[in-house]
Scaffold this motif. Structure first.
Motif, mmCIF file in Angstrom:
data_model
loop_
_atom_site.group_PDB
_atom_site.id
_atom_site.type_symbol
_atom_site.label_atom_id
_atom_site.label_comp_id
_atom_site.label_asym_id
_atom_site.label_seq_id
_atom_site.Cartn_x
_atom_site.Cartn_y
_atom_site.Cartn_z
ATOM 1 N N GLY A 14 0.758 -1.110 0.072
ATOM 2 C CA GLY A 14 0.037 -0.077 0.159
ATOM 3 C C GLY A 14 0.803 1.065 -0.112
ATOM 4 O O GLY A 14 2.122 1.067 -0.496
ATOM 5 N N GLY A 15 0.274 2.255 0.504
ATOM 6 C CA GLY A 15 1.109 3.533 0.474
ATOM 7 C C GLY A 15 1.332 4.318 -0.815
ATOM 8 O O GLY A 15 0.739 3.962 -1.741
ATOM 9 N N ALA A 16 2.228 5.182 -0.658
ATOM 10 C CA ALA A 16 2.583 5.831 -1.933
ATOM 11 C C ALA A 16 3.171 4.871 -3.043
ATOM 12 O O ALA A 16 2.762 5.207 -4.080
ATOM 13 C CB ALA A 16 3.727 6.709 -1.588
ATOM 14 N N TRP A 17 3.673 3.837 -2.726
ATOM 15 C CA TRP A 17 4.451 3.112 -3.714
ATOM 16 C C TRP A 17 3.127 2.292 -4.189
ATOM 17 O O TRP A 17 3.066 2.086 -5.506
ATOM 18 C CB TRP A 17 5.363 1.839 -2.893
ATOM 19 N N GLY A 18 2.284 1.695 -3.483
ATOM 20 C CA GLY A 18 1.275 1.075 -4.202
ATOM 21 C C GLY A 18 0.219 1.948 -5.092
ATOM 22 O O GLY A 18 -0.296 1.395 -5.841
ATOM 23 N N GLU A 19 0.108 3.209 -4.517
ATOM 24 C CA GLU A 19 -0.775 4.294 -5.387
ATOM 25 C C GLU A 19 0.023 4.264 -6.646
ATOM 26 O O GLU A 19 -0.789 4.470 -7.802
ATOM 27 C CB GLU A 19 -0.916 5.503 -4.714
ATOM 28 N N ALA A 102 14.079 1.183 -2.399
ATOM 29 C CA ALA A 102 13.333 2.752 -2.238
ATOM 30 C C ALA A 102 13.203 2.620 -0.718
ATOM 31 O O ALA A 102 13.361 3.803 -0.183
ATOM 32 C CB ALA A 102 12.392 2.883 -3.103
ATOM 33 N N THR A 103 12.963 1.526 0.065
ATOM 34 C CA THR A 103 12.562 1.757 1.348
ATOM 35 C C THR A 103 13.764 2.031 2.206
ATOM 36 O O THR A 103 13.746 3.067 3.062
ATOM 37 C CB THR A 103 12.004 0.512 2.011
ATOM 38 N N ALA A 104 15.035 1.474 1.755
ATOM 39 C CA ALA A 104 16.234 2.095 2.681
ATOM 40 C C ALA A 104 16.544 3.573 2.231
ATOM 41 O O ALA A 104 16.947 4.085 3.140
ATOM 42 C CB ALA A 104 17.389 0.982 2.207
ATOM 43 N N VAL A 124 21.043 -0.536 -6.335
ATOM 44 C CA VAL A 124 20.609 -1.652 -7.094
ATOM 45 C C VAL A 124 19.976 -1.614 -8.395
ATOM 46 O O VAL A 124 20.523 -2.177 -9.065
ATOM 47 C CB VAL A 124 20.223 -2.674 -6.108
ATOM 48 N N GLY A 125 19.389 -0.665 -8.495
ATOM 49 C CA GLY A 125 18.653 -0.729 -9.717
ATOM 50 C C GLY A 125 18.105 0.796 -10.057
ATOM 51 O O GLY A 125 18.107 1.610 -9.326
ATOM 52 N N ALA A 126 17.274 0.925 -11.421
ATOM 53 C CA ALA A 126 16.904 2.130 -11.798
ATOM 54 C C ALA A 126 15.820 2.579 -10.650
ATOM 55 O O ALA A 126 15.859 3.984 -10.354
ATOM 56 C CB ALA A 126 16.334 2.048 -13.069
ATOM 57 N N ALA A 127 14.997 1.854 -10.125
ATOM 58 C CA ALA A 127 13.936 2.225 -9.442
ATOM 59 C C ALA A 127 14.352 2.841 -7.896
ATOM 60 O O ALA A 127 14.038 3.889 -7.472
ATOM 61 C CB ALA A 127 12.984 1.151 -8.960
ATOM 62 N N SER A 260 12.247 -3.135 -11.758
ATOM 63 C CA SER A 260 11.358 -1.838 -11.603
ATOM 64 C C SER A 260 9.912 -2.377 -11.778
ATOM 65 O O SER A 260 9.569 -3.335 -12.499
ATOM 66 C CB SER A 260 11.840 -0.756 -12.547
ATOM 67 N N ALA A 261 9.107 -1.456 -10.999
ATOM 68 C CA ALA A 261 7.614 -2.033 -11.011
ATOM 69 C C ALA A 261 7.110 -1.689 -12.380
ATOM 70 O O ALA A 261 6.232 -2.339 -12.870
ATOM 71 C CB ALA A 261 6.842 -0.948 -10.158
ATOM 72 N N GLU A 262 7.624 -0.627 -13.248
ATOM 73 C CA GLU A 262 7.267 -0.559 -14.375
ATOM 74 C C GLU A 262 7.429 -1.602 -15.423
ATOM 75 O O GLU A 262 6.749 -1.932 -16.242
ATOM 76 C CB GLU A 262 7.843 0.670 -15.030
ATOM 77 N N ALA A 263 8.702 -2.176 -15.471
ATOM 78 C CA ALA A 263 9.416 -3.278 -16.222
ATOM 79 C C ALA A 263 8.266 -4.329 -15.851
ATOM 80 O O ALA A 263 8.010 -5.352 -16.772
ATOM 81 C CB ALA A 263 10.683 -3.384 -16.144
ATOM 82 N N LEU A 264 7.907 -4.646 -14.576
ATOM 83 C CA LEU A 264 7.242 -5.686 -14.200
ATOM 84 C C LEU A 264 5.883 -5.861 -14.753
ATOM 85 O O LEU A 264 5.230 -6.710 -15.311
ATOM 86 C CB LEU A 264 7.132 -5.944 -12.486
#
Length: 282
Positions: A14-19, A102-104, A124-127, A260-264
């Motif tokens: 949830g949260g900002a990531w989920g939105e 991103a949480t770290a 570690v990656g683009a996200a 990344s979530a977009e690539a997923l």
């Protein structure tokens, strides 16, 4: 699959990531359902994180004091001066902050509004890099292989002390890889990943895809959603997450090309073959 509706994807946080992920899913003609399976919690010992961040700043100060009038460290951290610099003009021996989520980034940025100017940042990656830049950090390294092993291999051999703020359940891949190369690294728990409950999660109709973005999510899917409907695709954000999902007992149908979530989501769209005109499965 029902041709009267767009494919349903379960977003596991949830949260900002989920939105943000839900919005990106809608843009791709998918129907997201946000069901938080995991959440972040503070570390058991927040003082240890604060102390580690203080040492990072102190390590930068030590590097600056060791620099000659040209700004090149004298090699006190184990690497003699080579006369070469990185593209950002940082000399050898600079301390590094390595983040693998991103949480770290969010946790560290919440405790240290501004990083010391000489600290290098590896993501570690683009996200994760995007999150770091949004926090106002310069990003010095994103490996081509977007994984903990990729970061460990790509970090410069003349790197100064490395701090790795991690999840409580993070694998040892990064730390082991850096130590095998003779790079000094300290790790500290920055956050814990916890489940959000024990009750079964049942969606009607079943989702066409479940986004699995970490081993923790995979474990919660097994705990709360199995047995999955045979039509449900398990979509993993990268090879290491796919391995964790298989180890947890899940089938893996989709693996993103990049972390990344977009690539997923793009991989889910490609697998489910939505109609370009309607956004619905064909």
């Amino acid at each position: 699959m029902d041709e009267e509706r767009p494919p349903v994807v379960l977003v596991p946080r949830g949260g900002a990531w989920g939105e943000a992920v839900a919005a990106a899913a809608r843009q791709r003609g998918l129907d997201p359902v946000v069901v938080p399976l995991i959440a972040d919690a503070p570390p058991e010992d927040p003082a240890a994180l604060d102390a580690a961040l203080a040492r990072l700043a102190a390590g930068h100060e030590d590097s600056a004091e060791d620099a000659d009038e040209d700004g090149v460290p004298d090699g006190r951290h184990g690497a003699p001066p080579t006369g070469r610099t990185r593209p950002d003009a940082a000399g050898p021996g600079a301390p590094w902050l390595v983040v693998t989520s991103a949480t770290a980034v969010r946790v560290v940025a919440g405790r240290v509004p501004r990083l010391p100017a000489g600290v290098r940042v590896a993501c570690v990656g683009a996200a994760t890099a995007r999150a770091a830049r949004q926090a106002g950090w310069p990003v010095d390294l994103v490996p081509d292989d977007e994984s903990a092993a990729g970061v460990a291999a790509a970090l410069p051999s003349d790197a100064g002390p490395v701090l790795f703020p991690r999840s409580e359940i993070a694998a040892t891949t990064l730390v082991d890889g850096l130590r095998a190369r003779g790079i000094a690294v300290s790790e500290v728990v920055a956050y814990r990943t916890v489940g959000t409950g024990d009750e079964p999660v049942v969606l009607a109709p079943p989702p066409d895809a479940v986004l699995v973005t970490s081993g923790s999510v995979a474990q919660q899917v097994v705990r709360r959603m199995t047995p999955l409907d045979p039509r449900t695709h398990v979509a993993c954000i990268g090879p290491s997450t796919a391995d964790a999902a298989r180890a947890a007992g899940l089938p893996v149908h989709v693996v993103a090309r990049s972390r990344s979530a977009e690539a997923l989501l793009d991989a889910v769209v490609e697998t489910l073959h939505p109609n370009p005109r309607t956004g619905r499965s064909s």
